[in-house]
Design a protein around this motif. Structure first.
Motif, PDB file in Angstrom:
ATOM      1  N   ASP A 134       0.869  -1.188   0.000  1.00  0.00           N
ATOM      2  CA  ASP A 134       0.000   0.000   0.000  1.00  0.00           C
ATOM      3  C   ASP A 134       0.902   1.233   0.000  1.00  0.00           C
ATOM      4  N   ASP A 135       0.982   1.907  -1.132  1.00  0.00           N
ATOM      5  CA  ASP A 135       1.867   3.055  -1.272  1.00  0.00           C
ATOM      6  C   ASP A 135       1.482   4.207  -0.349  1.00  0.00           C
ATOM      7  N   SER A 136       0.218   4.303   0.057  1.00  0.00           N
ATOM      8  CA  SER A 136      -0.203   5.418   0.913  1.00  0.00           C
ATOM      9  C   SER A 136       0.430   5.353   2.297  1.00  0.00           C
ATOM     10  N   VAL A 137       0.824   4.155   2.736  1.00  0.00           N
ATOM     11  CA  VAL A 137       1.496   4.012   4.030  1.00  0.00           C
ATOM     12  C   VAL A 137       2.878   3.374   3.897  1.00  0.00           C
ATOM     13  N   SER A 138       3.282   3.071   2.655  1.00  0.00           N
ATOM     14  CA  SER A 138       4.616   2.519   2.337  1.00  0.00           C
ATOM     15  C   SER A 138       4.936   1.208   3.051  1.00  0.00           C
ATOM     16  N   VAL A 139       3.916   0.378   3.251  1.00  0.00           N
ATOM     17  CA  VAL A 139       4.128  -0.937   3.860  1.00  0.00           C
ATOM     18  C   VAL A 139       3.197  -1.948   3.210  1.00  0.00           C
ATOM     19  N   CYS A 140       3.451  -3.218   3.482  1.00  0.00           N
ATOM     20  CA  CYS A 140       2.553  -4.273   3.037  1.00  0.00           C
ATOM     21  C   CYS A 140       1.395  -4.372   4.026  1.00  0.00           C
ATOM     22  N   VAL A 141       0.192  -4.483   3.491  1.00  0.00           N
ATOM     23  CA  VAL A 141      -1.019  -4.554   4.322  1.00  0.00           C
ATOM     24  C   VAL A 141      -1.837  -5.766   3.889  1.00  0.00           C
ATOM     25  N   ALA A 142      -2.851  -6.077   4.680  1.00  0.00           N
ATOM     26  CA  ALA A 142      -3.717  -7.209   4.368  1.00  0.00           C
ATOM     27  C   ALA A 142      -4.427  -6.991   3.044  1.00  0.00           C
ATOM     28  N   ASP A 143      -4.455  -8.021   2.219  1.00  0.00           N
ATOM     29  CA  ASP A 143      -5.203  -7.893   0.968  1.00  0.00           C
ATOM     30  C   ASP A 143      -6.686  -8.118   1.202  1.00  0.00           C
ATOM     31  N   LYS A 144      -7.043  -8.533   2.390  1.00  0.00           N
ATOM     32  CA  LYS A 144      -8.419  -8.571   2.848  1.00  0.00           C
ATOM     33  C   LYS A 144      -8.380  -8.430   4.368  1.00  0.00           C
ATOM     34  N   CYS A 145      -9.523  -8.158   4.946  1.00  0.00           N
ATOM     35  CA  CYS A 145      -9.518  -7.934   6.392  1.00  0.00           C
ATOM     36  C   CYS A 145      -9.414  -9.264   7.137  1.00  0.00           C
ATOM     37  N   TYR A 146      -8.910  -9.208   8.352  1.00  0.00           N
ATOM     38  CA  TYR A 146      -8.699 -10.390   9.174  1.00  0.00           C
ATOM     39  C   TYR A 146      -9.810 -10.546  10.197  1.00  0.00           C
ATOM     40  N   THR A 147     -10.194 -11.780  10.467  1.00  0.00           N
ATOM     41  CA  THR A 147     -11.042 -12.143  11.602  1.00  0.00           C
ATOM     42  C   THR A 147     -10.581 -13.518  12.050  1.00  0.00           C
ATOM     43  N   CYS A 148     -10.854 -13.845  13.282  1.00  0.00           N
ATOM     44  CA  CYS A 148     -10.441 -15.160  13.768  1.00  0.00           C
ATOM     45  C   CYS A 148     -11.215 -16.281  13.083  1.00  0.00           C
ATOM     46  N   ASP A 149     -12.459 -16.005  12.669  1.00  0.00           N
ATOM     47  CA  ASP A 149     -13.278 -17.040  12.034  1.00  0.00           C
ATOM     48  C   ASP A 149     -13.006 -17.211  10.550  1.00  0.00           C
ATOM     49  N   ASP A 150     -12.831 -16.088   9.823  1.00  0.00           N
ATOM     50  CA  ASP A 150     -12.758 -16.161   8.363  1.00  0.00           C
ATOM     51  C   ASP A 150     -11.356 -16.109   7.775  1.00  0.00           C
ATOM     52  N   TYR A 151     -10.497 -15.292   8.339  1.00  0.00           N
ATOM     53  CA  TYR A 151      -9.143 -15.135   7.782  1.00  0.00           C
ATOM     54  C   TYR A 151      -8.177 -14.931   8.943  1.00  0.00           C
ATOM     55  N   ASN A 152      -7.842 -16.032   9.590  1.00  0.00           N
ATOM     56  CA  ASN A 152      -7.045 -16.026  10.813  1.00  0.00           C
ATOM     57  C   ASN A 152      -5.556 -15.805  10.494  1.00  0.00           C
ATOM     58  N   PRO A 153      -4.979 -14.689  10.973  1.00  0.00           N
ATOM     59  CA  PRO A 153      -3.568 -14.404  10.692  1.00  0.00           C
ATOM     60  C   PRO A 153      -2.604 -15.008  11.717  1.00  0.00           C
ATOM     61  N   CYS A 154      -3.150 -15.749  12.688  1.00  0.00           N
ATOM     62  CA  CYS A 154      -2.336 -16.142  13.846  1.00  0.00           C
ATOM     63  C   CYS A 154      -1.657 -17.499  13.747  1.00  0.00           C
ATOM     64  N   GLU A 155      -2.206 -18.429  12.981  1.00  0.00           N
ATOM     65  CA  GLU A 155      -1.628 -19.765  12.959  1.00  0.00           C
ATOM     66  C   GLU A 155      -1.489 -20.285  11.538  1.00  0.00           C
ATOM     67  N   PRO A 156      -0.326 -20.167  10.919  1.00  0.00           N
ATOM     68  CA  PRO A 156       0.865 -19.478  11.443  1.00  0.00           C
ATOM     69  C   PRO A 156       0.727 -17.967  11.290  1.00  0.00           C
ATOM     70  N   LEU A 157       1.603 -17.240  11.972  1.00  0.00           N
ATOM     71  CA  LEU A 157       1.589 -15.784  11.860  1.00  0.00           C
ATOM     72  C   LEU A 157       1.806 -15.377  10.412  1.00  0.00           C
ATOM     73  N   VAL A 158       0.971 -14.467   9.914  1.00  0.00           N
ATOM     74  CA  VAL A 158       1.110 -13.979   8.545  1.00  0.00           C
ATOM     75  C   VAL A 158       2.441 -13.260   8.384  1.00  0.00           C
ATOM     76  N   MET A 159       2.806 -12.478   9.387  1.00  0.00           N
ATOM     77  CA  MET A 159       4.097 -11.778   9.385  1.00  0.00           C
ATOM     78  C   MET A 159       4.850 -12.172  10.646  1.00  0.00           C
ATOM     79  N   PRO A 160       6.092 -12.641  10.528  1.00  0.00           N
ATOM     80  CA  PRO A 160       6.858 -13.038  11.716  1.00  0.00           C
ATOM     81  C   PRO A 160       6.907 -11.921  12.747  1.00  0.00           C
TER      82      PRO A 160
END
Length: 126
Positions: free
Chosen positions: A59-85
């Motif tokens: 995302d150039d507006s914040v100059s970092v990589c961001v989620a390509d979709k939003c995270y939730t524990c039920d639908d898109y869990n970023p925790c297991e494994p961690l999406v970003m170390p």
């Protein structure tokens, strides 16, 4: 959180090199034609094409990589494994919520206090 869009101008290290000289003072990350990549410049004018971690887009507006979709524990869990170390906080689908990961893969949907919203740049509600 909306997915990052294709940039109006994309850079790479062969043509459209933003690094030598630095295109914008104190800006070291630029969009690449592919949203899962970005261009990183060094203070010495070196240019590198980098890949965002799995599940993220640049995302150039914040100059970092961001989620390509939003995270939730039920639908898109970023925790297991961690999406970003070593990253334990992620944006959720609402501006006043976020996802917090535990040390061994637990996932918690969290709410910001009333009148605040999640600011992923500083990993806190404000």
């Amino acid at each position: 959180i909306a997915a990052a869009t294709t940039p109006a101008v994309d850079y790479n290290c062969k043509r459209r090199n933003p690094c030598d000289p630095l295109l914008t003072a104190n800006k070291f990350h630029y969009p690449h034609a592919r949203d899962k990549k970005y261009v990183q410049c060094t203070v010495y004018g070196e240019c590198f094409v980098r890949k965002c971690p799995k599940g993220l887009v640049f995302d150039d507006s914040v100059s970092v990589c961001v989620a390509d979709k939003c995270y939730t524990c039920d639908d898109y869990n970023p925790c297991e494994p961690l999406v970003m170390p070593d990253t334990y906080f992620y944006p959720s689908c609402s501006s006043n919520t976020f996802v917090q990961c535990g040390a061994v893969g637990q996932c918690y949907d969290q709410h910001c206090p009333a009148g605040t919203s999640w600011d992923g740049t500083v990993s806190t509600c404000k």
